[in-house]
Design a protein around this motif. Structure first.
Motif, PDB file in Angstrom:
ATOM      1  N   UNK A   1       0.828  -1.207   0.000  1.00  0.00           N
ATOM      2  CA  UNK A   1       0.000   0.000   0.000  1.00  0.00           C
ATOM      3  C   UNK A   1       0.864   1.259   0.000  1.00  0.00           C
ATOM      4  N   UNK A   2       1.913   1.264   0.796  1.00  0.00           N
ATOM      5  CA  UNK A   2       2.796   2.430   0.864  1.00  0.00           C
ATOM      6  C   UNK A   2       3.571   2.607  -0.441  1.00  0.00           C
ATOM      7  N   UNK A   3       4.066   1.502  -0.996  1.00  0.00           N
ATOM      8  CA  UNK A   3       4.811   1.586  -2.253  1.00  0.00           C
ATOM      9  C   UNK A   3       3.917   2.073  -3.386  1.00  0.00           C
ATOM     10  N   UNK A   4       2.741   1.469  -3.512  1.00  0.00           N
ATOM     11  CA  UNK A   4       1.843   1.854  -4.594  1.00  0.00           C
ATOM     12  C   UNK A   4       1.382   3.307  -4.439  1.00  0.00           C
ATOM     13  N   UNK A   5       1.128   3.752  -3.223  1.00  0.00           N
ATOM     14  CA  UNK A   5       0.723   5.137  -3.004  1.00  0.00           C
ATOM     15  C   UNK A   5       1.833   6.083  -3.419  1.00  0.00           C
ATOM     16  N   UNK A   6       3.063   5.737  -3.091  1.00  0.00           N
ATOM     17  CA  UNK A   6       4.201   6.565  -3.505  1.00  0.00           C
ATOM     18  C   UNK A   6       4.325   6.604  -5.021  1.00  0.00           C
ATOM     19  N   UNK A   7       4.141   5.456  -5.665  1.00  0.00           N
ATOM     20  CA  UNK A   7       4.253   5.405  -7.118  1.00  0.00           C
ATOM     21  C   UNK A   7       3.109   6.150  -7.805  1.00  0.00           C
ATOM     22  N   UNK A   8       1.922   6.084  -7.241  1.00  0.00           N
ATOM     23  CA  UNK A   8       0.746   6.706  -7.871  1.00  0.00           C
ATOM     24  C   UNK A   8       0.701   8.213  -7.692  1.00  0.00           C
ATOM     25  N   UNK A   9       0.939   8.682  -6.459  1.00  0.00           N
ATOM     26  CA  UNK A   9       0.734  10.108  -6.192  1.00  0.00           C
ATOM     27  C   UNK A   9       1.948  10.800  -5.584  1.00  0.00           C
ATOM     28  N   UNK A  10       3.039  10.064  -5.374  1.00  0.00           N
ATOM     29  CA  UNK A  10       4.261  10.684  -4.883  1.00  0.00           C
ATOM     30  C   UNK A  10       4.285  10.950  -3.393  1.00  0.00           C
ATOM     31  N   UNK A  11       3.372  10.338  -2.628  1.00  0.00           N
ATOM     32  CA  UNK A  11       3.360  10.541  -1.176  1.00  0.00           C
ATOM     33  C   UNK A  11       4.453   9.680  -0.544  1.00  0.00           C
ATOM     34  N   UNK A  12       5.460  10.293   0.092  1.00  0.00           N
ATOM     35  CA  UNK A  12       6.546   9.498   0.681  1.00  0.00           C
ATOM     36  C   UNK A  12       6.052   8.633   1.834  1.00  0.00           C
ATOM     37  N   UNK A  13       6.510   7.392   1.918  1.00  0.00           N
ATOM     38  CA  UNK A  13       6.081   6.520   3.018  1.00  0.00           C
ATOM     39  C   UNK A  13       6.393   7.090   4.394  1.00  0.00           C
ATOM     40  N   UNK A  14       7.463   7.893   4.501  1.00  0.00           N
ATOM     41  CA  UNK A  14       7.806   8.411   5.821  1.00  0.00           C
ATOM     42  C   UNK A  14       6.864   9.513   6.298  1.00  0.00           C
ATOM     43  N   UNK A  15       5.900   9.917   5.446  1.00  0.00           N
ATOM     44  CA  UNK A  15       4.879  10.877   5.875  1.00  0.00           C
ATOM     45  C   UNK A  15       3.643  10.165   6.403  1.00  0.00           C
ATOM     46  N   UNK A  16       3.656   8.824   6.371  1.00  0.00           N
ATOM     47  CA  UNK A  16       2.477   8.039   6.760  1.00  0.00           C
ATOM     48  C   UNK A  16       2.736   7.303   8.066  1.00  0.00           C
ATOM     49  N   UNK A  17       1.858   7.517   9.022  1.00  0.00           N
ATOM     50  CA  UNK A  17       1.879   6.790  10.296  1.00  0.00           C
ATOM     51  C   UNK A  17       0.831   5.685  10.192  1.00  0.00           C
TER      52      UNK A  17
END
Length: 226
Positions: A112-128
Motif C-alpha cells: 500500500x505504501x509503495x503503490x501510493x508513492x508510485x501513484x501520487x508521490x506521497x513518501x512513506x515516511x509521511x504516513x503513520x
C-alpha cells in the motif's frame, strides 16, 4: 467525470434503496488523530458490513492493497484519487491509492505504501500506519487489504499521469456520516447488484465515490461507529 470514463451504465442514475433506520455518525472522538490511534490499539467488537462483491470479470484473482490516507488537518480529510480513463479496471473512477502486491513487498502494508508513492508521490515516511481493515474482494477478483494511515501535512504530491487524473481530499466526518451513504440496486449482466455511493460536492464539482471504494469506506464507518 466525462461520460466515456463511466461503466456501461451511469451509476449516478441507478435507483436507491431505503436508508437503514437509526444509523448514527461515527463517534466524534474517533474522528481525531488520537481517537483513531486508540481505536486501532484497543479495537471494539465489530463486524464489517461488506466483504465480497458479486464477480463480474473473468480474470485470475490477485492480491492487492490500498491506503486510506487520513490527512492530519484541523478537520481530518481522506486523500482520494481519480483513476485515469484508459486503465483496464475501475477506469475513470474515484479510488483509494494502491494496487497489486509485488513479489518484493513484505506484506500488504508495504504494498500500500509503495503503490501510493508510485501513484501520487506521497513518501512513506509521511504516513503513520495505524492498522488494517478486513479484506474486501472486488467484482474484478482483487482481494484488497485496506491499510489505514495518518498522513502528516506539508507533503508535495506528484501524481503519476499514466494512472491518476486527479488527487483531492474529502472531510473524514462527511464520509463517516451515514446520512451521506446511498444504497443502489441494479441488474447488470444478468445479476442483481447492490453498492453504496457517497457523492461529495467539491466546490461545485461532484465527486461520485462508489463501488469498492465506498464499500471499504462503509466498513471503516462500521468500525468507527461500533
Amino acid at each position: 467525470m466525462p461520460s466515456h470514463s463511466l461503466p456501461a451504465f451511469d451509476p449516478r442514475k441507478v435507483p436507491l434503496l431505503p436508508r437503514a433506520p437509526n444509523e448514527m455518525p461515527a463517534h466524534a472522538q474517533r474522528l481525531t488523530a488520537d481517537g483513531l490511534r486508540d481505536l486501532f490499539i484497543r479495537p471494539p467488537i465489530w463486524s464489517p458490513e461488506l466483504l465480497r462483491e458479486k464477480r463480474f470479470a473473468d480474470r485470475a484473482p490477485a492480491q492487492a492493497a490500498v491506503l486510506l490516507p487520513i490527512v492530519l488537518r484541523e478537520r481530518l480529510t481522506l486523500l482520494l484519487t481519480l483513476r485515469s480513463a484508459h486503465l483496464s479496471t475501475h477506469s475513470g473512477q474515484i479510488a483509494l491509492p494502491g494496487g497489486k502486491l509485488d513479489a518484493g513487498d513484505a506484506d500488504a502494508t508495504a504494498a500500500a505504501l509503495r503503490e501510493t508513492h508510485e501513484e501520487i508521490g506521497l513518501p512513506p515516511d509521511r504516513v503513520e500506519v495505524l492498522g488494517s481493515l478486513p479484506v474486501y474482494v472486488t467484482g474484478t477478483s482483487y482481494t484488497v487489504t485496506p491499510v489505514v494511515g495518518l498522513v502528516h501535512p506539508e507533503f508535495e504530491l506528484v501524481p503519476n499521469a499514466d494512472e491518476v487524473d486527479d488527487v483531492f481530499e474529502v472531510p473524514l466526518d462527511f464520509l463517516m456520516d451515514p446520512a451521506n451513504h446511498h444504497r443502489h440496486v441494479h441488474e447488470f449482466q444478468g445479476t442483481v447488484r447492490e453498492w453504496y455511493s457517497m457523492p461529495y460536492d467539491d466546490s461545485g464539482r461532484e465527486r461520485f465515490i462508489w463501488g469498492a471504494t465506498a464499500g471499504m469506506l462503509r466498513n471503516f464507518y462500521r468500525l468507527l461507529s461500533a
